[in-house]
Design a protein around this motif. Structure first.
Motif, PDB file in Angstrom:
ATOM      1  N   ASN A   1       1.198   2.086   5.534  1.00  0.00           N
ATOM      2  CA  ASN A   1       2.499   2.133   6.251  1.00  0.00           C
ATOM      3  C   ASN A   1       3.001   3.922   5.909  1.00  0.00           C
ATOM      4  O   ASN A   1       4.079   4.362   6.606  1.00  0.00           O
ATOM      5  CB  ASN A   1       3.818   1.618   5.366  1.00  0.00           C
ATOM      6  CG  ASN A   1       3.504   2.041   3.781  1.00  0.00           C
ATOM      7  OD1 ASN A   1       4.419   2.944   3.678  1.00  0.00           O
ATOM      8  ND2 ASN A   1       2.644   1.611   2.884  1.00  0.00           N
ATOM      9  N   GLY A   2       2.325   4.609   5.192  1.00  0.00           N
ATOM     10  CA  GLY A   2       2.710   6.156   5.200  1.00  0.00           C
ATOM     11  C   GLY A   2       3.387   6.570   4.096  1.00  0.00           C
ATOM     12  O   GLY A   2       3.419   7.664   3.540  1.00  0.00           O
ATOM     13  N   ASP A   3       3.874   5.592   3.175  1.00  0.00           N
ATOM     14  CA  ASP A   3       4.691   5.835   2.159  1.00  0.00           C
ATOM     15  C   ASP A   3       3.796   5.684   0.905  1.00  0.00           C
ATOM     16  O   ASP A   3       3.479   4.831   0.311  1.00  0.00           O
ATOM     17  CB  ASP A   3       5.767   4.892   1.960  1.00  0.00           C
ATOM     18  CG  ASP A   3       6.849   5.153   0.685  1.00  0.00           C
ATOM     19  OD1 ASP A   3       6.391   5.694  -0.326  1.00  0.00           O
ATOM     20  OD2 ASP A   3       7.978   4.707   0.813  1.00  0.00           O
ATOM     21  N   ASP A   4       3.368   6.849   0.451  1.00  0.00           N
ATOM     22  CA  ASP A   4       2.344   6.767  -0.470  1.00  0.00           C
ATOM     23  C   ASP A   4       2.730   6.137  -1.906  1.00  0.00           C
ATOM     24  O   ASP A   4       1.864   5.412  -2.210  1.00  0.00           O
ATOM     25  CB  ASP A   4       2.019   8.346  -0.833  1.00  0.00           C
ATOM     26  CG  ASP A   4       1.315   8.944   0.399  1.00  0.00           C
ATOM     27  OD1 ASP A   4       0.556   8.248   1.152  1.00  0.00           O
ATOM     28  OD2 ASP A   4       1.245  10.465   0.496  1.00  0.00           O
ATOM     29  N   ALA A   5       3.828   6.491  -2.287  1.00  0.00           N
ATOM     30  CA  ALA A   5       4.370   5.684  -3.475  1.00  0.00           C
ATOM     31  C   ALA A   5       4.290   4.147  -3.395  1.00  0.00           C
ATOM     32  O   ALA A   5       3.753   3.608  -4.269  1.00  0.00           O
ATOM     33  CB  ALA A   5       5.687   6.257  -3.905  1.00  0.00           C
TER      34      ALA A   5
END
Length: 795
Positions: free
Chosen positions: A159-163
Motif C-alpha cells: 500500500n505504500g504506507d511503510d508503518a
C-alpha cells in the motif's frame, strides 16, 4: 464436553471478544441461523452498504456494527464492508490480523456461487417480492461477494504506507505462534496443530514483498499480482499433472481419430508415437489396469491402433504397433471386474478399430476377421459387443453374414445349473460359446452362405400328467425354454445387420427372407404363446427395444421384396390391436417414413401402399370407435408414435434429409392420400388434429388448400365423436390460423375455395373462436357466402 475459545481483537477503541463458529459466521449472510437473526443481519447489511455508498467512512460503520456486539457474524459483516472498497486503516488491519476470520471468509467466497442455487427446482429459495426482493438484489450485486480477506491483505502488503505495512507483516508473522484454535481441546491435538500450522505458513507468505510482481497493462496501468512460492512437493505434483494431462490429451486425440477413421488435425502421429513408445514395456498388457493406473496402458493401445490405421506399414513403428496388438489380445481382465462395466478406454476397443481397418484395406486377408471372431468370446461385454459391430461392418458380405449368425447364437441364454451347495454351474454356456465360435471360424473358411440356425422356441410346454384335464391351467403349462433366445441382447446387433447389402445379392436374398420369417414367427409366438386360452402373457417386457429393431429390419428389407410378401410379414402384427403388436407397427411406420420418405433420394415403390396399411390399422383401432370409452383420447407411446409418423411430424428438422423436414415441401402432394384418409376418419380426435395442424404449420403455404378444406371439413363434421374434448383447447385458434395462412397464400380464392373456408370458419365460430369471426370480414372473403344448404354441422 468441548470448550470454545472466543475471538479477541484489539480495535483502536478497545479490545473486544466475539463468540461463534462457521455456522454463526454465516448469520450475516442470512443463512444457517434463526430467521429473526438472519433478517436482522440482512437489514443491517443493506443499511451499512448504503451508508458507505453515500460517503460515510468505512471505519465509522465498522465501529457502529461491532462495538458492543459479541457475535462473530458482526465481524464477517465488518470484513465485507472493508472488502467492498478494499479500505486499509488501523480498523481494517485489526480485522486482517485476526487469523480466525481467514478460513471462514475464504470458505464464504468459495461457496458464494452456489449459495442461491435452487437444487430441487421448487422455488423455495427466492420467494421474496417487492421491496424485499429489491434489497436482496442490491446485496447480491456487492463486489465484496466475490472478494475474500486475502485480497484485503494484499492491499496492506503493497500500500505504500511503510508503518502500516510493517505492522501487517508482523501480524501475519505472529500467525505461526498464535494459532487460531476454536476449542481448548485442539491445543493438545497434534493433528489439529499441524494442520493449523501449515495453514498459517500459507497465510504468512502474503506478507512477503518478494512474492508480488507488477505487470503493465496495454492502457499503461500497473497491476500487482501475488505468486505463492512453490514447495518441492508442489512442483513435483505440477510436473506429474502436466505429464498426466499430456498423456490424456494424446489418448483423447487418438480415440477421436480412430472413431472418425481419420487423424484429428490438432496433433501429429509422430508426436503421439514419440510420447507413447517410451511408456510401453513387455508386461504392460499382462492385465488390464483399472481407473487409477490405466493411462499409460490406454495411451499405448490407442496410439498403436492409430499407427496401424494411419501409419506407414513399412516403418519400425508399424512393427511395434502390431506387437502391441498381439499382446492386447492375450491381456487378462483384473480379478473381480464387472462384466457389463463401461470402459471407453479399454485397450481391446482400440485393437478392434485396428483390425477393422486391416479388413477394410485388405478384404482378401481373413486373418484379422478370424482374430475378431475369437474376441467375440471376450469376458468384457462391451468389448464382445463392439467386436460383433466391427464384424457386421466388414466390407465382405460373407464375413458380415457369419457375424450375424454368430450374433444371434450368442444371444442364447443358458440357464446355469445350481449345485447342492448353491454354486452356479455355467459350463453349458461356456461350451456353447466355444461351439459357436468354432462354427463361425469354419464358416469364414468355407465361403459358403449357410442358412441361419433355427431360433430356440418362444415357449415350451411343460410335461403334465393331466393334459386332458379341462380344468388344468393351460397358460401354466407353458414356460421359457433352455436355452432361451434373449431379444435384449440380440437387438443390439440386429440393427447393424447389413440387410441392404445382403438383399442386393441374388444368392443371399432368399436366405435373408428366411431369416426375417423366423424372426417374425418367433416374435409373434413370444407375444401369443400357443395353447393360451385368450389370456396373453404379461412377461413380454423383454420385447421392448426388440420390436423397434424388428420393425427397422422389415423396413430395410421392404424395397427388395414384392409388396404382397411384405404385407404377409406384417399381417400377424396387423391382426391384433394389442400393445405388443402395435409396438412393432409403430416402429415399422416410424422407420418407413424416416428411411424411405424423408431420407430416400427416390421413394421406393410400394412405400405409400404400406403406409396406407398402417393408416387402416389406426382407423380400425378401438381408440377411434365413436361412442367408445374415452373415444379419440390417444394414450400410450406407440399409437402416438404411429400417428406422428403417418402425419410426417415424427422428425422436426433434418437439413440433410431429401424432402419435407429439410424445409422443402414441394412434394407434399405425395402425402395427401395418406393424410386425407387418416384425418377424415380420425381428425375429430384432439391428438390427431393437433398433429395435423403441426404438419400444416411446418408445410406453411406449400400445403394444398383444396386438400386442407376437404380434410378439416370432414374432421369438423365428425366432431360430435370427440364428446366435447375440443373445449378449452387451442385447436380452434390453430385451425383458424391455418385458414388465414392458406387464404392469404392462395389469394384470390376460387369461389368454391372461399366457400369451403367460410364453412370451416363458421364451424370454428360455433366452437367459440372469436378470431374466426374476424377472419370472415377480411379481403379474401368479401362478397362470398357459404351456401346454407351444406354447412358443417357440429354435434
Amino acid at each position: 464436553m468441548v470448550t470454545p475459545i472466543p475471538v479477541t481483537i484489539v480495535f483502536p477503541w478497545g479490545e473486544q471478544q466475539f463468540w461463534g463458529d462457521w455456522t454463526a459466521y454465516n448469520w450475516q449472510l442470512g443463512q444457517l441461523g434463526a430467521q429473526p437473526l438472519e433478517c436482522a443481519f440482512l437489514a443491517m447489511s443493506y443499511w451499512a452498504f448504503h451508508q458507505i455508498e453515500s460517503g460515510r467512512p468505512v471505519d465509522e460503520m465498522i465501529q457502529l456494527i461491532v462495538q458492543g456486539n459479541e457475535a462473530i457474524a458482526a465481524l464477517g459483516l465488518a470484513l465485507r464492508l472493508a472488502l467492498e472498497t478494499l479500505h486499509i486503516s488501523e480498523v481494517t488491519l485489526a480485522l486482517v490480523a485476526c487469523q480466525r476470520l481467514w478460513p471462514f471468509d475464504t470458505a464464504r467466497v468459495r461457496q458464494e456461487p452456489t449459495r442461491n442455487i435452487d437444487l430441487f427446482g421448487l422455488g423455495l429459495i427466492n420467494q421474496l417480492t417487492g421491496d424485499k426482493k429489491v434489497a436482496q438484489d442490491y446485496l447480491d450485486k456487492r463486489l465484496s461477494r466475490f472478494r475474500d480477506v486475502k485480497q484485503l491483505a494484499m492491499q496492506f502488503a503493497v500500500n505504500g504506507d511503510d508503518a502500516l505495512t510493517e505492522r501487517f507483516r508482523q501480524a501475519l508473522a505472529d500467525f505461526l505462534t498464535d494459532l487460531p484454535y476454536e476449542l481448548e481441546e485442539q491445543r493438545s491435538n497434534p493433528a489439529a496443530k499441524a494442520a493449523l500450522t501449515k495453514q498459517a505458513e500459507e497465510y504468512a507468505e502474503l506478507a512477503i514483498v518478494e512474492n508480488y510482481q507488477g505487470y503493465r497493462t496495454p492502457d499503461e496501468q500497473i497491476i500487482v499480482a501475488y505468486h505463492a512460492p512453490l514447495s518441492p512437493e508442489t512442483i513435483q505434483r505440477g510436473e506429474a499433472a502436466g505429464v498426466y494431462l499430456q498423456q490424456n490429451s494424446i489418448l483423447a486425440w487418438a480415440m477421436k481419430s480412430l472413431r472418425a477413421f481419420a487423424l484429428a488435425p490438432d496433433k501429429t502421429l509422430a508426436d503421439a508415437v514419440a510420447l507413447a513408445r517410451p511408456l510401453d514395456h513387455p508386461t504392460l498388457f499382462a492385465e488390464r489396469l483399472d481407473v487409477e493406473a490405466h493411462t499409460a496402458q490406454s495411451v499405448v493401445a490407442a496410439v498403436a491402433a492409430c499407427v496401424i490405421c494411419f501409419g506407414d506399414a513399412a516403418s519400425d513403428d508399424y512393427k511395434w504397433a502390431m506387437n502391441v496388438l498381439a499382446r492386447i489380445e492375450g491381456m487378462k481382465e483384473p480379478a473381480g471386474f464387472f462384466y457389463g462395466s463401461k470402459i471407453a478406454w479399454h485397450p481391446v476397443l482400440q485393437l478392434i478399430f485396428a483390425l477393422l481397418h486391416l479388413r477394410r484395406t485388405n478384404p482378401s486377408d481373413l486373418e484379422p476377421a478370424r482374430r475378431l471372431v475369437w474376441m467375440v468370446a471376450h469376458p468384457h461385454e462391451e468389448a464382445a459387443d463392439f467386436t460383433l459391430t466391427a464384424l457386421l461392418a466388414d466390407p465382405d458380405a460373407h464375413v458380415s453374414w457369419v457375424a450375424a449368425q454368430l450374433a444371434l447364437e450368442r444371444a442364447r441364454f443358458y440357464r446355469p445349473a445350481i449345485s447342492q451347495d448353491g454354486e452356479r454351474d455355467s459350463r453349458a454356456a461356456k461350451k456353447a460359446v466355444k461351439t459357436v465360435i468354432d462354427r463361425a471360424l469354419r464358416g469364414l473358411k468355407s465361403k459358403k452362405f449357410e442358412p441361419f440356425a433355427p431360433l430356440p422356441p418362444a415357449w415350451v410346454k411343460l410335461a403334465s400328467a393331466s393334459d386332458d384335464d379341462d380344468d388344468a391351467d393351460n397358460d401354466g403349462r407353458w414356460t421359457e425354454p433352455d436355452p432361451l433366445f434373449d431379444p435384449q441382447r440380440a437387438k443390439k446387433h440386429l440393427e447393424n445387420f447389413p440387410i441392404e447389402k445382403w438383399c442386393a445379392s441374388d444368392e443371399i436374398k432368399p436366405l435373408v427372407l428366411a431369416l426375417i420369417r423366423s424372426l417374425v414367427n418367433w416374435t409373434v409366438l413370444r407375444m401369443n404363446p400357443p395353447g393360451s386360452t385368450g389370456r396373453r402373457r404379461d412377461r413380454t417386457t423383454d420385447l421392448l427395444g426388440w420390436n423397434d429393431a424388428l420393425g427397422d429390419v422389415l423396413v430395410r428389407a421392404a424395397p427388395f421384396f414384392d409388396l404382397a410378401l411384405v404385407k404377409e410379414l406384417l399381417a400377424p402384427f396387423l391382426q391384433n390391436h394389442d400393445d405388443d403388436e402395435l409396438d412393432v407397427i409403430a416402429a415399422f411406420t416410424d422407420r418407413l417414413v424416416t428411411r424411405h420418405v424423408l431420407d430416400a433420394a427416390t421413394i421406393p415403390a410400394g412405400t405409400f401402399e404400406l403406409l396406407r396399411l398402417c393408416v387402416d390399422h389406426v382407423i380400425a383401432d378401438s381408440t377411434f370407435r365413436p361412442g367408445g370409452y374415452r373415444a379419440g383420447e390417444v394414450s400410450g407411446h406407440d399409437m402416438q408414435k404411429l400417428i406422428e409418423a403417418l402425419l410426417m411430424v415424427n422428425v422436426e428438422r433434418a437439413t440433410g434429409a431429401a424432402r419435407f423436414v429439410n424445409g422443402d415441401w414441394s412434394e407434399i402432394g405425395l402425402l395427401m392420400p395418406t393424410v386425407t384418409s387418416l384425418v377424415m376418419a380420425t381428425g375429430w380426435s384432439t391428438f390427431v388434429m393437433s398433429k395435423f395442424l403441426l404438419l400444416c404449420q411446418r408445410a406453411g403455404t406449400a400445403y394444398p388448400l383444396d386438400h386442407f378444406i376437404e380434410q378439416v371439413s370432414a374432421a369438423l363434421a365428425k366432431l360430435d365423436n370427440a364428446k366435447g374434448n375440443w373445449v378449452g383447447t387451442s385447436l380452434p385458434a390453430r385451425t383458424a390460423a391455418a385458414v388465414q395462412r392458406l387464404a392469404d397464400a392462395n389469394f384470390p380464392l376460387r369461389p368454391d375455395q372461399a366457400q369451403g373456408l367460410l364453412r370451416i370458419l363458421d364451424a370454428l365460430i360455433d366452437l367459440g373462436d372469436r378470431r374466426s369471426a374476424g377472419l370472415e370480414q377480411t379481403e379474401a372473403f368479401k362478397g362470398v357466402q357459404a351456401r346454407s344448404s351444406d354447412p358443417i354441422t357440429i354435434g
